[in-house]
Write an enzyme that holds these catalytic residues in place. Structure first.
Site, mmCIF file in Angstrom:
data_model
loop_
_atom_site.group_PDB
_atom_site.id
_atom_site.type_symbol
_atom_site.label_atom_id
_atom_site.label_comp_id
_atom_site.label_asym_id
_atom_site.label_seq_id
_atom_site.Cartn_x
_atom_site.Cartn_y
_atom_site.Cartn_z
ATOM 1 N N HIS A 141 3.831 8.497 -14.559
ATOM 2 C CA HIS A 141 3.619 8.568 -16.005
ATOM 3 C C HIS A 141 3.427 10.016 -16.431
ATOM 4 O O HIS A 141 3.247 10.914 -15.597
ATOM 5 C CB HIS A 141 2.420 7.713 -16.440
ATOM 6 C CG HIS A 141 1.112 8.103 -15.818
ATOM 7 N ND1 HIS A 141 0.428 9.251 -16.157
ATOM 8 C CD2 HIS A 141 0.349 7.501 -14.867
ATOM 9 C CE1 HIS A 141 -0.692 9.338 -15.463
ATOM 10 N NE2 HIS A 141 -0.765 8.273 -14.652
ATOM 11 N N CYS A 170 -1.811 7.694 -8.973
ATOM 12 C CA CYS A 170 -0.563 7.744 -9.727
ATOM 13 C C CYS A 170 0.098 9.114 -9.604
ATOM 14 O O CYS A 170 -0.520 10.088 -9.177
ATOM 15 C CB CYS A 170 -0.820 7.438 -11.200
ATOM 16 S SG CYS A 170 -1.129 5.685 -11.550
#
Length: 209
Positions: A141, A170
């Site tokens: 992201h 992430c």
């Protein structure tokens, strides 16, 4: 803004809604002809020789170097960028860690596991998240426009790859790189994400021959 009371999956979803208009540190497009790291080049050869991506776009994440390479479904490099990865080294995630709140994660649990993952854009956030292990709450992201934005941009600019180890697991990339490369290449349909190991031998995941 803090997401410590959320699980990794919930925190990543919140990031998708916290877009920022700053387009600094975009990363490189394929026309820049960047050189792949040694491990990334080995992984790319493994993928293309076996056609392992099965005609899907894919990304290679080199944790040791804090870099991401994004390829189209034909194996052509679309772009590369510095990337933030899990705070700790280590290649295997613990079962159930994705259901813990971020504040409950130990330093050792804040890692980006290595391996081959089938990726899928999040349908409910206009492809602002590319999940590569939904159950574990792991995704690619962009940076969020919250209080972490400035220090994380500083980390992305660091010439020391160790400075890019900061996330709970992430893979975070600059906003413009996500908009210009990640979203159009990986955000349209299912793809593949190859995360290279940083403690185990690369041949354990991408065997030669």
């Amino acid at each position: 803004m803090t997401h410590s009371f959320l699980t990794r999956r919930q925190a990543a979803s919140v990031v998708a809604l916290c877009c920022t208009s700053s387009f600094a540190l975009a990363g490189q497009t394929a026309t820049s002809a960047p050189t792949l790291t040694g491990d990334a080049a080995c992984a790319l050869q493994w993928v293309t020789a076996r056609r392992d991506n099965r005609d899907r776009a894919f990304a290679i994440v080199d944790k040791k170097e804090g870099k991401i390479y994004v390829f189209d479904r034909k194996g052509r490099l679309a772009g590369t960028s510095p990337a933030l990865v899990g705070k700790s080294s280590g290649d295997m995630d613990e079962p159930g860690v994705g259901h813990l709140e971020v504040s409950q994660l130990t330093t050792e649990q804040r890692k980006t596991p290595a391996g081959r993952f089938n990726s899928l854009p999040a349908a409910d956030h206009a492809a602002e998240i590319i999940w590569f292990d939904y159950d574990a709450g792991l995704a690619i992201h962009q940076l969020a426009s919250d209080s972490t934005y400035v220090p994380r941009m500083s980390r992305l600019r660091s010439p020391d790859p160790a400075g890019r180890r900061i996330t709970a697991g992430c893979v975070a990339v600059p906003v413009e790189f996500f908009a210009k490369i990640v979203r159009p290449v990986l955000g349209a349909r299912a793809g593949v994400v190859y995360v290279l190991p940083d403690t185990l031998p690369i041949n354990d995941f991408f065997p030669a021959g």
